[in-house]
Design a protein around this motif. Structure first.
Motif, PDB file in Angstrom:
ATOM      1  N   UNK A 135      78.804  31.128  64.192  1.00 19.11           N
ATOM      2  CA  UNK A 135      77.917  29.960  64.308  1.00 19.11           C
ATOM      3  C   UNK A 135      77.446  29.502  62.936  1.00 19.11           C
ATOM      4  N   UNK A 136      77.208  30.463  62.047  1.00 15.29           N
ATOM      5  CA  UNK A 136      76.795  30.132  60.684  1.00 15.29           C
ATOM      6  C   UNK A 136      77.944  29.455  59.934  1.00 15.29           C
ATOM      7  N   UNK A 137      79.167  29.899  60.204  1.00  6.97           N
ATOM      8  CA  UNK A 137      80.333  29.279  59.579  1.00  6.97           C
ATOM      9  C   UNK A 137      80.458  27.819  60.004  1.00  6.97           C
ATOM     10  N   UNK A 138      80.221  27.545  61.288  1.00  6.00           N
ATOM     11  CA  UNK A 138      80.282  26.167  61.795  1.00  6.00           C
ATOM     12  C   UNK A 138      79.210  25.302  61.135  1.00  6.00           C
ATOM     13  N   UNK A 139      78.068  25.908  60.915  1.00  6.28           N
ATOM     14  CA  UNK A 139      76.965  25.186  60.259  1.00  6.28           C
ATOM     15  C   UNK A 139      77.313  24.853  58.813  1.00  6.28           C
ATOM     16  N   UNK A 140      77.922  25.797  58.117  1.00  5.65           N
ATOM     17  CA  UNK A 140      78.272  25.580  56.712  1.00  5.65           C
ATOM     18  C   UNK A 140      79.465  24.636  56.548  1.00  5.65           C
ATOM     19  N   UNK A 141      80.233  24.437  57.624  1.00  4.47           N
ATOM     20  CA  UNK A 141      81.408  23.567  57.549  1.00  4.47           C
ATOM     21  C   UNK A 141      81.031  22.132  57.192  1.00  4.47           C
ATOM     22  N   UNK A 142      79.790  21.772  57.451  1.00  5.36           N
ATOM     23  CA  UNK A 142      79.323  20.416  57.150  1.00  5.36           C
ATOM     24  C   UNK A 142      78.903  20.250  55.697  1.00  5.36           C
ATOM     25  N   UNK A 143      78.864  21.353  54.952  1.00  2.02           N
ATOM     26  CA  UNK A 143      78.449  21.304  53.544  1.00  2.02           C
ATOM     27  C   UNK A 143      79.685  21.223  52.661  1.00  2.02           C
ATOM     28  N   UNK A 144      79.727  20.240  51.774  1.00  2.00           N
ATOM     29  CA  UNK A 144      80.866  20.071  50.872  1.00  2.00           C
ATOM     30  C   UNK A 144      80.354  19.626  49.496  1.00  2.00           C
ATOM     31  N   UNK A 145      80.591  20.406  48.444  1.00  2.00           N
ATOM     32  CA  UNK A 145      81.339  21.679  48.475  1.00  2.00           C
ATOM     33  C   UNK A 145      80.433  22.839  48.869  1.00  2.00           C
ATOM     34  N   UNK A 146      81.058  23.914  49.314  1.00  2.00           N
ATOM     35  CA  UNK A 146      80.305  25.124  49.644  1.00  2.00           C
ATOM     36  C   UNK A 146      79.763  25.760  48.369  1.00  2.00           C
ATOM     37  N   UNK A 147      78.559  26.326  48.430  1.00  2.00           N
ATOM     38  CA  UNK A 147      78.081  27.083  47.258  1.00  2.00           C
ATOM     39  C   UNK A 147      78.935  28.323  47.067  1.00  2.00           C
ATOM     40  N   UNK A 148      78.965  28.835  45.861  1.00  2.99           N
ATOM     41  CA  UNK A 148      79.745  30.051  45.606  1.00  2.99           C
ATOM     42  C   UNK A 148      78.984  31.277  46.080  1.00  2.99           C
ATOM     43  N   UNK A 149      79.734  32.307  46.404  1.00  3.39           N
ATOM     44  CA  UNK A 149      79.093  33.565  46.800  1.00  3.39           C
ATOM     45  C   UNK A 149      78.269  34.119  45.651  1.00  3.39           C
ATOM     46  N   UNK A 150      78.770  33.969  44.420  1.00  4.91           N
ATOM     47  CA  UNK A 150      78.040  34.456  43.255  1.00  4.91           C
ATOM     48  C   UNK A 150      76.681  33.790  43.138  1.00  4.91           C
ATOM     49  N   UNK A 151      76.625  32.480  43.353  1.00 11.76           N
ATOM     50  CA  UNK A 151      75.349  31.756  43.272  1.00 11.76           C
ATOM     51  C   UNK A 151      74.403  32.221  44.372  1.00 11.76           C
ATOM     52  N   UNK A 152      74.955  32.444  45.572  1.00 11.97           N
ATOM     53  CA  UNK A 152      74.120  32.897  46.692  1.00 11.97           C
ATOM     54  C   UNK A 152      73.526  34.274  46.407  1.00 11.97           C
ATOM     55  N   UNK A 153      74.332  35.160  45.817  1.00 12.68           N
ATOM     56  CA  UNK A 153      73.847  36.510  45.513  1.00 12.68           C
ATOM     57  C   UNK A 153      72.825  36.486  44.384  1.00 12.68           C
ATOM     58  N   UNK A 154      73.058  35.651  43.377  1.00 10.32           N
ATOM     59  CA  UNK A 154      72.076  35.530  42.288  1.00 10.32           C
ATOM     60  C   UNK A 154      70.728  35.059  42.828  1.00 10.32           C
ATOM     61  N   UNK A 155      70.766  34.170  43.811  1.00  8.09           N
ATOM     62  CA  UNK A 155      69.527  33.709  44.441  1.00  8.09           C
ATOM     63  C   UNK A 155      68.842  34.853  45.179  1.00  8.09           C
ATOM     64  N   UNK A 156      69.633  35.667  45.869  1.00  5.07           N
ATOM     65  CA  UNK A 156      69.072  36.817  46.591  1.00  5.07           C
ATOM     66  C   UNK A 156      68.470  37.835  45.633  1.00  5.07           C
ATOM     67  N   UNK A 157      69.085  37.988  44.461  1.00  9.36           N
ATOM     68  CA  UNK A 157      68.568  38.956  43.493  1.00  9.36           C
ATOM     69  C   UNK A 157      67.134  38.646  43.090  1.00  9.36           C
ATOM     70  N   UNK A 158      66.793  37.370  43.063  1.00 12.21           N
ATOM     71  CA  UNK A 158      65.414  36.995  42.733  1.00 12.21           C
ATOM     72  C   UNK A 158      64.461  37.589  43.766  1.00 12.21           C
ATOM     73  N   UNK A 159      64.867  37.531  45.025  1.00 11.28           N
ATOM     74  CA  UNK A 159      64.053  38.131  46.086  1.00 11.28           C
ATOM     75  C   UNK A 159      64.047  39.644  45.977  1.00 11.28           C
TER      76      UNK A 159
END
Length: 465
Positions: free
Chosen positions: A367-391
């Motif tokens: 379901x999350x994949x279907x939600x992200x399908x509407x986002x173009x371009x997709x964020x990179x996994x590296x950027x997502x993890x760097x954001x999580x590291x702040x938390x």
């Protein structure tokens, strides 16, 4: 068309002249005769009638260190069966050939790799099927004479090398490994450590002590038992190992204790299992142990403590592709803490990693994949993890580097109320730039001071403030 008898005699003469000398030019000539005059000219059954011919061709491959080709010749091309009538010389020659073939095909022989429970991205490309390899290896081990010291040693060497080969691949066959180990009597295995000198690399000239055959047997046996979920037997064998082995190597004592803890947890002995797992964590700071501990603590309802150890696992160094289930664990804990947005961000990071590697998307991420399908371009996994590291870093405590011993690659941090020991390996960033008096942020947990044999507080993640 060549006559098989004439070709066999030609090979026999070339073999005689080679006099078992490695890399003799005659070996290539023998293989050439086989390829041009025999291989595609005669039926397999015709070749199988000439034992000497088979052994001469096999020895030619082996003589120029073409170990896989030698095995392919015997197993794939001829399906030449080992039987009680096979002479001991050929059995030994075939066994050592298998040993070197497996050694050449083994990605890593680091004994610490056995415990990670992480699927590697390496898959063997041996031309022999695993089924055939297991069949010939099992037969070989059964046929070699355990009363003959040389043959007994070969049984151990080739079996242990097969295990190293298997565990360096994507899907080790632990059931087969467990059954093969039963062909060795641990009471008859060598229990004397060997010293070897490292020949190459930065540690060249340094002597290291290897684990004994007995220790390796218990290490492999207990690992196979826990992997095939024979928990009661695993506990029994682990406890016996702790009694009979006087000195452990490669942290095997810690890993064996971990297998006892995991087995007890799987058998429903939760309280004792958690306590044993924490004892393992005191001695070994590995991300997957922290994850396992967090999973068990979560089951007790202590969400805060579970989150602390799960985030510590996330902060530790290593490839995030190897800990995808950690993102799901942290997400699960955050849902229980009523923090759905943060929980979702962790699942997004896992999903992005899977998408970038073109890996299978599990049902819970669809379901999350279907939600992200509407986002173009997709964020990179590296950027997502760097954001999580702040938390992840938001709960770190402040401290000051009090002392550093660069030669020993360790030091101490002065915290708000106490001091914390650390090793350079836990520093996130350039260790060389770290100096006494620097302000840092860090996470800590209890550890064992092996010199004083006492509890201490260890910093397990450090970053410059």
């Amino acid at each position: 068309m060549a006559n098989l008898i004439d070709s066999a005699q030609k090979i026999a003469q070339l073999t005689k002249e080679a006099k078992n000398q490695n890399n003799h030019p005659n070996y290539k000539k023998i293989i050439e005769v086989y390829d041009t005059e025999i291989k595609n000219q005669f039926l397999k059954d015709e070749i199988l009638k000439n034992e000497f011919l088979i052994k001469n061709i096999f020895n030619a491959y082996k003589g120029i260190a073409k170990h896989e080709e030698a095995a392919v010749f015997v197993i794939n091309q001829l399906n030449y069966k080992l039987t009680p009538n096979t002479d001991n010389y050929f059995l030994s020659s075939f066994g050592w050939n298998l040993f070197f073939m497996l050694k050449n095909a083994t990605r890593s022989e680091d004994e610490n790799d056995i415990e990670t429970s992480v699927v590697s991205n390496h898959q063997s490309n041996l031309k022999i099927s695993k089924e055939d390899l297991l069949e010939y290896l099992t037969t070989l081990i059964k046929l070699l004479n355990i009363e003959n010291p040389k043959e007994s040693n070969l049984r151990v060497r080739v079996l242990f090398q097969f295990i190293k080969y298997e565990k360096s691949n994507n899907t080790p066959n632990w059931t087969a490994i467990n059954e093969l180990l039963d062909h060795l009597d641990p009471e008859k295995l060598d229990n004397t450590p060997q010293l070897i000198t490292i020949k190459n690399g930065p540690k060249a000239g340094r002597e290291i002590e290897l684990a004994t055959d007995l220790e390796n047997w218990y290490s492999y046996k207990t690992k196979s038992l826990i992997e095939i979920e024979h928990y009661l037997e695993c506990i029994k064998v682990c406890e016996h190992a702790l009694k009979v082995i006087q000195k452990f190597h490669y942290d095997n004592e810690v890993w064996i204790k971990r297998r006892i803890a995991i087995s007890k947890l799987r058998l429903g002995e939760t309280a004792e299992g958690i306590n044993l797992l924490f004892d393992v964590l005191l001695n070994k700071k590995e991300w997957f142990i922290f994850k396992e501990y967090a999973e068990e603590i979560l089951k007790t309802g202590d969400n805060e403590k579970a989150l602390k150890y799960a985030i510590d696992a996330a902060l530790m160094k290593g490839d995030y592709l190897l800990r995808l289930d950690l993102f799901r664990l942290i997400s699960e804990i955050l849902v229980k803490k009523n923090e759905p947005e943060l929980a979702k961000k962790h699942l997004i990071a896992e999903l992005l990693l899977r998408i970038e590697k073109k890996w299978r998307i599990p049902e819970y991420l669809e379901s999350l994949q279907a939600e992200l399908a509407e986002i173009n371009p997709l964020p990179s996994a590296k950027a997502a993890i760097e954001e999580l590291k702040k938390y992840w870093r938001s709960a770190l405590q402040p401290g000051t580097i009090k002392k550093i011993l660069h030669d020993k690659r360790l030091g101490w941090i002065k915290g708000t109320a106490k001091e914390y020991f650390f090793r350079f390996s836990v520093v996130d960033g350039a260790v060389a730039k770290l100096k006494e008096g620097d302000k840092v942020l860090f996470s800590s947990c209890p550890g064992i001071n092996k010199v004083k044999n006492s509890l201490e507080e260890d910093a397990i993640y450090i970053i410059a403030e």
